[in-house]
Enzyme design. Structure first.
Site, PDB file in Angstrom:
ATOM      1  N   ASP A 119       7.169 -57.132 -45.387  1.00 55.91           N
ATOM      2  CA  ASP A 119       7.754 -55.804 -45.652  1.00 55.91           C
ATOM      3  C   ASP A 119       7.718 -54.987 -44.369  1.00 55.91           C
ATOM      4  O   ASP A 119       7.173 -55.446 -43.361  1.00 55.91           O
ATOM      5  CB  ASP A 119       6.955 -55.097 -46.760  1.00 55.91           C
ATOM      6  CG  ASP A 119       5.512 -54.886 -46.365  1.00 55.91           C
ATOM      7  OD1 ASP A 119       4.663 -55.747 -46.693  1.00 55.91           O
ATOM      8  OD2 ASP A 119       5.217 -53.887 -45.678  1.00 55.91           O
ATOM      9  N   MET A 138      -4.521 -55.780 -43.637  1.00 58.48           N
ATOM     10  CA  MET A 138      -5.765 -55.211 -44.170  1.00 58.48           C
ATOM     11  C   MET A 138      -7.021 -56.053 -43.899  1.00 58.48           C
ATOM     12  O   MET A 138      -8.077 -55.743 -44.457  1.00 58.48           O
ATOM     13  CB  MET A 138      -5.598 -54.964 -45.684  1.00 58.48           C
ATOM     14  CG  MET A 138      -4.425 -54.028 -45.984  1.00 58.48           C
ATOM     15  SD  MET A 138      -4.150 -53.692 -47.743  1.00 58.48           S
ATOM     16  CE  MET A 138      -5.582 -52.711 -48.145  1.00 58.48           C
ATOM     17  N   GLU A 139      -6.928 -57.086 -43.053  1.00 59.00           N
ATOM     18  CA  GLU A 139      -8.100 -57.957 -42.843  1.00 59.00           C
ATOM     19  C   GLU A 139      -8.322 -58.436 -41.408  1.00 59.00           C
ATOM     20  O   GLU A 139      -9.447 -58.819 -41.056  1.00 59.00           O
ATOM     21  CB  GLU A 139      -8.022 -59.221 -43.730  1.00 59.00           C
ATOM     22  CG  GLU A 139      -7.993 -58.961 -45.216  1.00 59.00           C
ATOM     23  CD  GLU A 139      -6.618 -58.633 -45.752  1.00 59.00           C
ATOM     24  OE1 GLU A 139      -5.622 -58.950 -45.045  1.00 59.00           O
ATOM     25  OE2 GLU A 139      -6.496 -58.058 -46.847  1.00 59.00           O
ATOM     26  N   GLU A 187      -1.950 -66.746 -50.237  1.00 53.77           N
ATOM     27  CA  GLU A 187      -1.953 -67.056 -48.800  1.00 53.77           C
ATOM     28  C   GLU A 187      -2.601 -68.407 -48.497  1.00 53.77           C
ATOM     29  O   GLU A 187      -2.333 -68.989 -47.444  1.00 53.77           O
ATOM     30  CB  GLU A 187      -2.630 -65.913 -48.022  1.00 53.77           C
ATOM     31  CG  GLU A 187      -1.761 -64.651 -48.031  1.00 53.77           C
ATOM     32  CD  GLU A 187      -2.438 -63.425 -47.442  1.00 53.77           C
ATOM     33  OE1 GLU A 187      -1.737 -62.586 -46.872  1.00 53.77           O
ATOM     34  OE2 GLU A 187      -3.679 -63.290 -47.564  1.00 53.77           O
ATOM     35  N   GLY A 244       2.829 -56.123 -42.786  1.00 53.07           N
ATOM     36  CA  GLY A 244       3.938 -55.181 -42.727  1.00 53.07           C
ATOM     37  C   GLY A 244       4.382 -55.034 -41.280  1.00 53.07           C
ATOM     38  O   GLY A 244       3.550 -54.953 -40.369  1.00 53.07           O
TER      39      GLY A 244
HETATM   40  N1  ADE Z   1       0.172 -56.506 -45.740  1.00 54.03           N
HETATM   41  C1  ADE Z   1       1.477 -56.741 -45.916  1.00 54.03           C
HETATM   42  N2  ADE Z   1       2.182 -55.603 -45.938  1.00 54.03           N
HETATM   43  C2  ADE Z   1       1.296 -54.600 -45.780  1.00 54.03           C
HETATM   44  C3  ADE Z   1       1.404 -53.190 -45.753  1.00 54.03           C
HETATM   45  N3  ADE Z   1       2.579 -52.577 -45.868  1.00 54.03           N
HETATM   46  N4  ADE Z   1       0.275 -52.473 -45.581  1.00 54.03           N
HETATM   47  C4  ADE Z   1      -0.920 -53.094 -45.464  1.00 54.03           C
HETATM   48  N5  ADE Z   1      -1.076 -54.414 -45.502  1.00 54.03           N
HETATM   49  C5  ADE Z   1       0.023 -55.170 -45.659  1.00 54.03           C
END
Ligand code: ADE
Length: 229
Positions: free
Chosen positions: A196, A172-173, A12, A78
């Site tokens: 995703d 996640m951050e 990143e 995501g």
């Molecule tokens: N970052 C990118 N895709 C993610 C996902 N599916 N879950 C958590 N963090 C992500």
């Protein structure tokens, strides 16, 4: 102005380090911090490692030890919203912690006493982003980003996060960085490009699109740096 640019993973921040040229590296608390000048600003750049604890540590270090005055986060997420496809950009209007749960005591999901369920991002940094998007002629979605210590690859969990927080994307951050910035009174901006759809294919798609989506986000952040007054 000293700006912090952070990501969670090496992928990143790699496009950002490539772009800035020479930098000084300082090691602190298990991470490397890259300092340089770019676009009329002093920058401190770092990746934190994945998750809320590491990202909170890095954000606090950038502010307290390196003197960062504004925080820009660049990375991947995501998608929850059906409007978002791989490579699309979303900026957080506000963020929440989807895995913070003391509902047993009657509190809403994502809330602890003396905290807040949602943390807002900085309006003037969002305005800069909208200006850059207009100039680049790209669609920039604004919405709620939900953060948790969990890679979501499960439609049931995804639906829970969507319904509970009205979230458009998850990662996640972001919320942990926003909590630190809010506590230390530092304007925060969180940008994510979709890698995703947090569904059964998420881990495969994440591996396939991490590099390309991270670059979309990083390129946009660097355009913003040149525009920030
Ligand atoms: N970052 C990118 N895709 C993610 C996902 N599916 N879950 C958590 N963090 C992500």
């Amino acid at each position: 102005m000293k700006l912090a640019i952070m990501g969670a993973m090496p992928e990143e921040i790699a496009p950002i380090l490539e772009r800035v040229g020479d930098y000084k590296v300082t090691k602190r608390a298990g991470n490397s911090y890259y300092e340089c000048s770019f676009g009329g600003h002093e920058l401190v750049i770092a990746y934190s490692k994945i998750g809320k604890v590491f990202s909170a540590l890095t954000a606090a270090t950038m502010i307290e030890s390196f003197g960062a005055q504004k925080m820009l986060f660049s990375g991947v997420a995501g998608a929850i919203s059906k409007d978002l496809s791989v490579g699309d950009l979303i900026i957080a209007t506000r963020l929440c912690q989807h895995d913070l749960d003391i509902t047993a005591f009657g509190h809403p999901h994502g809330f602890v006493p003396e905290g807040a369920q949602f943390i807002d991002t900085d309006d003037s940094l969002k305005d800069v982003a909208l200006q850059v998007a207009k100039e680049m002629d790209i669609v920039l979605k604004e919405g709620v980003i939900a953060t948790g210590d969990q890679f979501v690859a499960d439609p049931v969990r995804k639906r829970f996060i969507e319904e509970t927080f009205n979230a458009d994307a998850l990662e996640m951050e972001g919320a942990s960085v926003a909590v630190v910035c809010d506590a230390l009174d530092i304007p925060v901006f969180i940008l994510r490009a979709i890698s995703d759809a947090a569904d059964m294919d998420a881990s495969f798609d994440f591996d396939a699109f991490l590099d390309s989506s991270a670059k979309v986000s990083a390129d946009f952040i660097m355009k913003m740096v040149e525009k920030i007054a």
